[in-house]
Write an enzyme that holds these catalytic residues in place. Structure first.
Site, PDB file in Angstrom:
ATOM      1  N   ASP A  70       0.832  -1.206   0.000  1.00 34.77           N
ATOM      2  CA  ASP A  70       0.000   0.000   0.000  1.00 34.77           C
ATOM      3  C   ASP A  70       0.868   1.259   0.000  1.00 34.77           C
ATOM      4  O   ASP A  70       2.027   1.231   0.417  1.00 34.77           O
ATOM      5  CB  ASP A  70      -0.907   0.015   1.240  1.00 34.77           C
ATOM      6  N   GLU A  71       0.262   2.330  -0.439  1.00 35.20           N
ATOM      7  CA  GLU A  71       0.810   3.679  -0.266  1.00 35.20           C
ATOM      8  C   GLU A  71       2.310   3.758  -0.566  1.00 35.20           C
ATOM      9  O   GLU A  71       3.097   4.215   0.264  1.00 35.20           O
ATOM     10  CB  GLU A  71       0.556   4.160   1.167  1.00 35.20           C
ATOM     11  N   THR A  72       2.671   3.364  -1.763  1.00 29.04           N
ATOM     12  CA  THR A  72       4.087   3.347  -2.149  1.00 29.04           C
ATOM     13  C   THR A  72       4.453   4.620  -2.901  1.00 29.04           C
ATOM     14  O   THR A  72       5.054   4.576  -3.967  1.00 29.04           O
ATOM     15  CB  THR A  72       4.368   2.131  -3.040  1.00 29.04           C
TER      16      THR A  72
END
Ligand code: TNX
Length: 485
Positions: free
Chosen positions: A294-296
């Site tokens: 997630d959220e890279t």
């Protein structure tokens, strides 16, 4: 019988048929049912002070019998419970079904201990709607001890949840010993949000947690969040950083965008990931490894895609299947065994629908419905509100089987409530956010939709307050519920 949570498929109370647990009561069980019988006996001993032996073989009159009979109960997690004034018979086709039935039986007993304990009479037939009924605990942002995680396992198991997803790594802490990269735990695990001392689980402790969960028919899914959310790892080993320079440990709450990344262009990164996953897989009997993903925002997209392409075969070689937050779906060519966990707030997502069309099954964790770290209302002293406030009625009132376009009930493996811990500085805070909402989540995941009924649920839930008081659970007395005293 009228206060069971999650609501069973059917229940027929028979008030003249209450069963009294006395000094003479025993639990009878044959081989495979014996561990569940022992669990029930412990509950009865603690509640009554009576000896409650567990005996082999068929039960005489006056006893409690646990029976394994696949023909009588078709669903592997289903059970049938029959309580009369003379005996209690619990039938399941597997120990997991019997265990679920024991949780029902517990709720038919009084909230508080006493020598004359009475089980409410009647008949219950039951089985779950979804296979994966989970809670996620973030042990990275704040660390919780083995004893606290065991308490959490006991608490979720009482509501028939069967998956504990442990978010073991993030910017603020690496919480599991990895023998081939020891500084992950000793340095990366040495602090937490707010700069406390943090902590980590040794491999023995993690194994013990997994075994404890298994004894409660709960499967542990470990999450190693990569390639973002990795400051704790990056601070421990400079070579994992693109510039070769280790950052300081991170103890702020962070923001919801993701600011750290493994160096996806370096070979050492893949040796690292393989070593970590090999060690974690060897400690984890369950089918799944959770890779986060997630959220890279700090990972260039091309590097991110390459990273996932290289890590998926590692997981496959270890004999495991992948779960990832739904950002995983940005990678083409995911195997059908991969499970995206949807945390978005839309009811329509083309990548989710496409994955389902290809045959993938999905987990649903829509943030505005089931994020257990959201505040109940604006007066809740802890928690976040970026996905909105979530009071009991909000988490109760949605149907995972029809929630997303192109995601029919058959494609929904299950539902998970994530409990992120940036603001939860103690285990008492964990309980406050989890209860009562976990009970509502349990009903959404276990009970047939035909039983769904908010006023009825709210009335049943009110009766669980005294149970939590007796167990010293720090629950939130939501004003939506007329709590019993
Ligand atoms: C988003 S949801 C996150 C977490 C935070 C959470 C706080 C997701 C996959 N990532 O890193 O802890 O919000 O609510």
């Amino acid at each position: 019988m009228d206060t069971l949570i999650p609501a069973p498929v059917s229940a027929s109370p028979a008030p003249a048929e209450d069963f009294a647990v006395t000094a003479a009561t025993a639990v009878h069980a044959t081989d495979d049912a014996a561990p569940v019988a022992e669990h029930l006996a412990e509950v009865l001993r603690a509640g009554t002070g009576h000896p409650v032996p567990v005996l082999a073989g068929p039960a005489p009159g006056g006893a409690i019998a646990l029976v394994l009979d696949a023909a009588a109960v078709p669903h592997p997690e289903g059970y049938r419970l029959s309580v009369t004034s003379r005996s209690v018979t619990l039938t399941g086709s597997t120990p997991a079904g019997l265990f679920a039935g024991v949780q029902t039986l517990r709720q038919l007993l009084p909230a508080r201990a006493g020598t004359e304990w009475v089980v409410a009479g009647g008949e219950v037939r039951d089985q779950p709607r979804f296979a994966h009924r989970g809670a996620m605990l973030d042990v990275s942002r704040h660390f919780y001890t083995v004893a606290e995680v065991k308490r959490f396992i006991d608490q979720i198991a009482q509501y028939k949840l069967n998956v504990l997803h442990l978010h073991l790594t993030d910017d603020q802490g690496w919480r599991i010993e990895i023998r081939s990269w020891p500084r992950l735990a000793t340095h990366g695990g040495s602090t937490q949000v707010g700069g406390g001392t943090g902590g980590h689980y040794t491999q023995e402790e993690y194994r013990d947690l997994v075994a404890y969960a298994a004894s409660r028919h709960v499967t542990v899914i470990p999450e190693i969040d990569v390639p973002g959310h990795t400051t704790a790892a990056l601070a421990s080993y400079p070579e994992l950083n693109a510039d070769g320079v280790a950052p300081e440990l991170f103890t702020a709450r962070g923001n919801a965008t993701g600011f750290s990344s493994l160096a996806t262009g370096k070979e050492v990164t893949y040796r690292f990931v393989e070593d970590v996953l090999r060690e974690v897989a060897a400690l984890t009997p369950g089918e799944y490894l959770h890779l986060g993903t997630d959220e890279t925002h700090a990972t260039p997209e091309e590097g991110r895609l390459e990273f996932i392409d290289r890590v998926l075969p590692i997981v496959a070689r270890l004999g495991k299947s992948v779960i990832g937050w739904h950002e995983l779906l940005r990678s083409p060519g995911l195997p059908v065994s991969a499970v995206p966990q949807y945390w978005g707030r839309e009811s329509s997502d083309p990548l989710m629908a496409a994955a389902v069309a290809r045959g993938n099954r999905v987990l649903l964790s829509p943030a505005h419905k089931v994020y257990l770290d959201m505040k109940y209302d604006l007066s809740t002293p802890i928690g976040y509100k970026w996905a909105g406030c979530i009071d009991v009625a909000d988490i109760y009132d949605w149907d995972p089987g029809t929630y997303m376009d192109g995601v029919p009930e058959t494609a929904v493996l299950g539902v998970e409530g994530p409990l992120w811990s940036e603001t939860l500085t103690s285990y008492a805070d964990v309980e406050y956010m989890a209860f009562p909402r976990l009970a509502a989540l349990a009903e959404v995941t276990w009970s047939p939709w035909s039983t769904h009924d908010w006023p009825g649920f709210a009335a049943r839930l009110a009766a669980h307050g005294p149970r939590w008081e007796a167990q010293e659970v720090n629950f939130c007395r939501s004003p939506q519920i007329a709590w019993s005293t």
